[in-house]
Motif scaffolding. Structure first.
Motif, PDB file in Angstrom:
ATOM      1  N   ALA A  88       3.546   2.438  -7.273  1.00 33.49           N
ATOM      2  CA  ALA A  88       2.967   3.149  -6.124  1.00 33.49           C
ATOM      3  C   ALA A  88       1.465   3.323  -6.278  1.00 33.49           C
ATOM      4  N   VAL A  89       1.007   3.624  -7.490  1.00 31.16           N
ATOM      5  CA  VAL A  89      -0.432   3.768  -7.736  1.00 31.16           C
ATOM      6  C   VAL A  89      -1.145   2.444  -7.478  1.00 31.16           C
ATOM      7  N   THR A  90      -0.589   1.360  -7.993  1.00 32.30           N
ATOM      8  CA  THR A  90      -1.192   0.038  -7.812  1.00 32.30           C
ATOM      9  C   THR A  90      -1.239  -0.328  -6.333  1.00 32.30           C
ATOM     10  N   ARG A  91      -0.135  -0.106  -5.612  1.00 30.56           N
ATOM     11  CA  ARG A  91      -0.084  -0.411  -4.181  1.00 30.56           C
ATOM     12  C   ARG A  91      -1.151   0.392  -3.441  1.00 30.56           C
ATOM     13  N   TYR A  92      -1.266   1.683  -3.755  1.00 29.01           N
ATOM     14  CA  TYR A  92      -2.263   2.534  -3.111  1.00 29.01           C
ATOM     15  C   TYR A  92      -3.677   2.023  -3.375  1.00 29.01           C
ATOM     16  N   ARG A  93      -3.964   1.686  -4.605  1.00 24.14           N
ATOM     17  CA  ARG A  93      -5.316   1.224  -4.946  1.00 24.14           C
ATOM     18  C   ARG A  93      -5.651  -0.121  -4.307  1.00 24.14           C
ATOM     19  N   LYS A  94      -4.651  -0.982  -4.125  1.00 24.05           N
ATOM     20  CA  LYS A  94      -4.899  -2.285  -3.516  1.00 24.05           C
ATOM     21  C   LYS A  94      -4.935  -2.218  -1.987  1.00 24.05           C
ATOM     22  N   THR A  95      -4.013  -1.443  -1.399  1.00 22.88           N
ATOM     23  CA  THR A  95      -3.844  -1.489   0.057  1.00 22.88           C
ATOM     24  C   THR A  95      -4.218  -0.198   0.774  1.00 22.88           C
ATOM     25  N   GLY A  96      -4.301   0.905   0.040  1.00 23.28           N
ATOM     26  CA  GLY A  96      -4.590   2.177   0.694  1.00 23.28           C
ATOM     27  C   GLY A  96      -3.381   2.822   1.327  1.00 23.28           C
ATOM     28  N   THR A  97      -2.174   2.287   1.054  1.00 22.36           N
ATOM     29  CA  THR A  97      -0.967   2.882   1.622  1.00 22.36           C
ATOM     30  C   THR A  97      -0.211   3.667   0.574  1.00 22.36           C
ATOM     31  N   VAL A  98       0.477   4.698   1.050  1.00 23.33           N
ATOM     32  CA  VAL A  98       1.341   5.505   0.207  1.00 23.33           C
ATOM     33  C   VAL A  98       2.746   5.354   0.761  1.00 23.33           C
ATOM     34  N   THR A 117       5.760   4.194   5.254  1.00 22.12           N
ATOM     35  CA  THR A 117       4.473   3.727   4.756  1.00 22.12           C
ATOM     36  C   THR A 117       3.365   4.361   5.576  1.00 22.12           C
ATOM     37  N   ARG A 118       2.340   4.847   4.876  1.00 16.89           N
ATOM     38  CA  ARG A 118       1.185   5.432   5.541  1.00 16.89           C
ATOM     39  C   ARG A 118      -0.075   4.805   4.976  1.00 16.89           C
TER      40      ARG A 118
END
Length: 143
Positions: A88-98, A117-118
């Motif tokens: 989840a951290v990696t996804r957030y840092r790459k895409t800005g989604t949580v 997804t937000r």
């Protein structure tokens, strides 16, 4: 009446109910509903809609998100035992989604909803406030 306008009516109703119980306003995370909201802002129709659904005027205030508070720290992706969800951290840092998962069924049921997804808030994003409550960082959905 469009689906977006119907959902805006529901959103304003919930916002009004939460205001009456001293709770903060929910976050507007639908771009389509937010557009319908912008289309009505400042019109007599919007004032009437707010009074009808929320029982009071509902302000539309920009959410500064990361601009105001910076990126979300890892604690927003950490469970009660201190385990960080690195995916989840990696996804957030790459895409800005949580992505958050939660059970939407009554306690006796076992079905869960699909992950929600937000997108990371950006300058110009909006969420409503009743009164002049401070903007709080919005991490994972829902409330």
């Amino acid at each position: 009446m469009s689906t977006a306008t119907t959902e805006l009516r529901r959103f304003l109703t919930i916002t009004g109910q939460r205001s009456k119980t001293g709770q903060s306003a929910p976050e507007m995370f639908s771009p389509a509903v937010d557009k319908a909201w912008h289309d009505l802002l400042g019109t007599p129709a919007y004032e009437a809609l707010c009074l009808e659904t929320a029982g009071q005027p509902i302000r539309h205030v920009a959410n500064n998100g990361e601009e105001a508070y910076g990126p979300l720290p890892e604690i927003w992706f950490t469970d009660a035992n201190g385990n960080v969800d690195q995916d989840a951290v990696t996804r957030y840092r790459k895409t800005g989604t949580v992505v958050a998962e939660w059970t939407a069924a009554p306690p006796a049921a076992t079905a869960t909803t699909s992950p929600r997804t937000r997108r990371r808030p950006r300058a110009g994003d909006h969420w409503p406030h009743q009164r002049s409550a401070p903007a709080h960082r919005r991490g994972a959905a829902p409330r």
